[in-house]
Design a protein around this motif. Structure first.
Motif, PDB file in Angstrom:
ATOM      1  N   UNK A 103       1.080  -1.007  -0.104  1.00  0.00           N
ATOM      2  CA  UNK A 103      -0.095   0.172  -0.018  1.00  0.00           C
ATOM      3  C   UNK A 103       0.945   1.241  -0.093  1.00  0.00           C
ATOM      4  N   UNK A 104       0.635   2.214  -0.985  1.00  0.00           N
ATOM      5  CA  UNK A 104       1.483   3.298  -1.148  1.00  0.00           C
ATOM      6  C   UNK A 104       1.409   4.456  -0.041  1.00  0.00           C
ATOM      7  N   UNK A 105       0.125   4.700   0.178  1.00  0.00           N
ATOM      8  CA  UNK A 105      -0.179   5.807   1.234  1.00  0.00           C
ATOM      9  C   UNK A 105      -1.294   5.159   2.444  1.00  0.00           C
ATOM     10  N   UNK A 106      -0.855   5.742   3.522  1.00  0.00           N
ATOM     11  CA  UNK A 106      -1.957   5.426   4.592  1.00  0.00           C
ATOM     12  C   UNK A 106      -2.158   6.465   5.486  1.00  0.00           C
ATOM     13  N   UNK A 107      -3.485   6.749   6.068  1.00  0.00           N
ATOM     14  CA  UNK A 107      -3.876   7.768   6.850  1.00  0.00           C
ATOM     15  C   UNK A 107      -4.355   7.056   7.986  1.00  0.00           C
ATOM     16  N   UNK A 108      -3.802   7.184   9.142  1.00  0.00           N
ATOM     17  CA  UNK A 108      -4.048   6.530  10.245  1.00  0.00           C
ATOM     18  C   UNK A 108      -4.816   7.570  11.516  1.00  0.00           C
TER      19      UNK A 108
ATOM     20  N   UNK B  26       6.714   2.228   6.970  1.00  0.00           N
ATOM     21  CA  UNK B  26       5.391   2.252   6.876  1.00  0.00           C
ATOM     22  C   UNK B  26       4.897   3.754   6.239  1.00  0.00           C
ATOM     23  N   UNK B  27       4.314   3.891   5.217  1.00  0.00           N
ATOM     24  CA  UNK B  27       3.883   5.343   4.673  1.00  0.00           C
ATOM     25  C   UNK B  27       2.952   5.926   5.046  1.00  0.00           C
ATOM     26  N   UNK B  28       2.834   6.068   6.453  1.00  0.00           N
ATOM     27  CA  UNK B  28       1.672   6.743   7.119  1.00  0.00           C
ATOM     28  C   UNK B  28       1.653   8.164   7.447  1.00  0.00           C
ATOM     29  N   UNK B  29       0.510   8.649   7.341  1.00  0.00           N
ATOM     30  CA  UNK B  29       0.361  10.018   7.836  1.00  0.00           C
ATOM     31  C   UNK B  29      -0.761   9.864   8.965  1.00  0.00           C
ATOM     32  N   UNK B  30      -0.508  10.466  10.208  1.00  0.00           N
ATOM     33  CA  UNK B  30      -1.580  10.303  11.244  1.00  0.00           C
ATOM     34  C   UNK B  30      -2.260  11.611  11.643  1.00  0.00           C
ATOM     35  N   UNK B  31      -3.531  11.454  11.604  1.00  0.00           N
ATOM     36  CA  UNK B  31      -4.255  12.474  12.128  1.00  0.00           C
ATOM     37  C   UNK B  31      -4.996  12.336  13.544  1.00  0.00           C
ATOM     38  N   UNK B  32      -5.002  13.401  14.350  1.00  0.00           N
ATOM     39  CA  UNK B  32      -5.554  13.328  15.471  1.00  0.00           C
ATOM     40  C   UNK B  32      -6.797  13.923  15.850  1.00  0.00           C
ATOM     41  N   UNK B  33      -8.270  13.703  15.253  1.00  0.00           N
ATOM     42  CA  UNK B  33      -9.583  14.347  15.532  1.00  0.00           C
ATOM     43  C   UNK B  33      -9.443  14.641  17.136  1.00  0.00           C
ATOM     44  N   UNK B  34     -10.355  15.886  17.300  1.00  0.00           N
ATOM     45  CA  UNK B  34     -10.607  16.346  18.693  1.00  0.00           C
ATOM     46  C   UNK B  34     -12.044  15.469  19.123  1.00  0.00           C
ATOM     47  N   UNK B  35     -12.903  16.491  19.335  1.00  0.00           N
ATOM     48  CA  UNK B  35     -14.252  15.748  19.541  1.00  0.00           C
ATOM     49  C   UNK B  35     -15.139  16.041  18.572  1.00  0.00           C
ATOM     50  N   UNK B  36     -15.420  15.163  17.595  1.00  0.00           N
ATOM     51  CA  UNK B  36     -16.391  15.320  16.211  1.00  0.00           C
ATOM     52  C   UNK B  36     -17.543  15.204  16.690  1.00  0.00           C
ATOM     53  N   UNK B  37     -18.525  15.988  16.160  1.00  0.00           N
ATOM     54  CA  UNK B  37     -20.005  16.142  16.411  1.00  0.00           C
ATOM     55  C   UNK B  37     -20.560  16.603  14.903  1.00  0.00           C
ATOM     56  N   UNK B  38     -21.676  15.839  14.821  1.00  0.00           N
ATOM     57  CA  UNK B  38     -22.606  15.967  13.741  1.00  0.00           C
ATOM     58  C   UNK B  38     -23.561  14.872  13.076  1.00  0.00           C
TER      59      UNK B  38
END
Length: 330
Positions: free
Chosen positions: A105-110, A161-173
């Motif tokens: 896998x070439x690109x990962x978002x964790x 590992x070709x990974x970019x990490x995102x850290x969401x806060x408190x999602x609402x919706x």
């Protein structure tokens, strides 16, 4: 491009699926057998049945994929069996990432969480580099996400590992079908069933902005880096006031002290454990977390990814309207 999304039936995951579709893609979703798939109805996407803890199903789901969005997680403040959460969030993440390496896998978002970040001194908003240790983690969920992110970082350093990490806060919706712990709070407040509250602070962000942040992290994020996907820092009284106003109600005014509630939280957890009932609204870890307002800065994502979340009130309004339309407030 073939893209696999884990957690697509869930709150954040289904928003990510919709964001991918809006880009002209038809992602493949890893779904557990017997899972609630309402969030994917009518989207015309490919489903791959499997489980994060079953390696063979992961290999099959990842076949031919060039991209992976790993959004799935067991998100509960209280859990009857802590080991099951560790298996899903830590061991499941490790297995999935190792299989992604094997499949090329070439690109990962964790999708991690702001829950793993440290507490800034003086009540300032925390950010990606705020110091933190495992000992700072309150509760099994935070510990599991902390260890999972550390495992992702190790695989990036040691195995490329070709990974970019995102850290969401408190999602609402909208589409919080379960609902999440935050969603449950919105439901109770919107239905007028929350006459009092334990005050704290949260960083509120629209779930669709979090999903867009995932797209921006995929397009512009640097491998090995992490980015807070947040919104506005609000105290709980402000959040409840927006919820109440949307429903034409008076906001709760009674602020309860945490310490006297601890015995009640122990009783609620014991009762839920004995009766095998749902997660109690009042938990020991929840009260401990309330002592530390969760305020964060998304400046890094704004600069590096051009991330621009909408006002928190819009997220709250959309959540209340969706819960009302789906019958949660009866």
């Amino acid at each position: 491009m073939t893209t696999l999304v884990t957690g697509g039936t869930g709150f954040v995951g289904s928003a990510v699926v919709r964001a991918l579709i809006a880009r002209g893609e038809r992602p493949r979703c890893l779904v557990r057998p017997g899972s609630d798939r309402r969030n994917l109805e009518g989207l015309g996407i490919e489903l791959a049945e499997g489980d994060l803890t079953h390696g063979e199903s992961l290999a099959e789901a990842l076949k031919g994929c060039t991209a992976l969005f790993h959004v799935a997680a067991d998100y509960r403040i209280w859990v009857r069996d802590p080991e099951s959460m560790h298996r899903a969030n830590v061991e499941g993440t490790r297995q999935l990432m190792q299989q992604a390496l094997k499949e090329g896998v070439a690109r990962i978002v964790y999708t991690s969480s702001v829950a793993v970040l440290g507490k800034a001194p003086g009540g300032a908003p925390a950010h990606e580099e705020t110091p933190v240790t495992l000992e700072d983690m309150i509760g099994v969920y935070k510990r599991s996400k902390f260890l999972a992110e550390r495992e992702v970082q190790r695989l990036e350093r040691e195995e490329g590992l070709p990974v970019v990490t995102v850290n969401p806060s408190t999602p609402i919706g909208p589409r919080d079908v379960k609902p999440t712990p935050t969603g449950r709070m919105v439901v109770e407040a919107a239905a007028g069933r929350m006459p009092a509250f334990v005050d704290t602070g949260l960083n509120v962000v629209h779930v669709d902005d979090v999903a867009q942040g995932h797209m921006q992290a995929y397009d512009r994020g640097a491998v090995g880096q992490r980015y807070v996907l947040g919104g506005e820092n609000l105290d709980l009284a402000e959040i409840l006031a927006v919820v109440a106003a949307r429903r034409g109600r008076k906001a709760p005014k009674i602020r309860l002290p945490r310490r006297p509630l601890m015995p009640l939280a122990h009783v609620a957890e014991t009762w839920a454990r004995l009766t095998k009932g749902p997660e109690p609204l009042l938990t020991v870890d929840g009260l401990k977390m309330a002592a530390r307002p969760m305020y964060f800065s998304h400046d890094k994502a704004a600069k590096a990814l051009d991330y621009r979340p909408r006002p928190a009130a819009e997220a709250i309004h959309d959540a209340v309207d969706w819960f009302e339309s789906e019958g949660y407030l009866r």
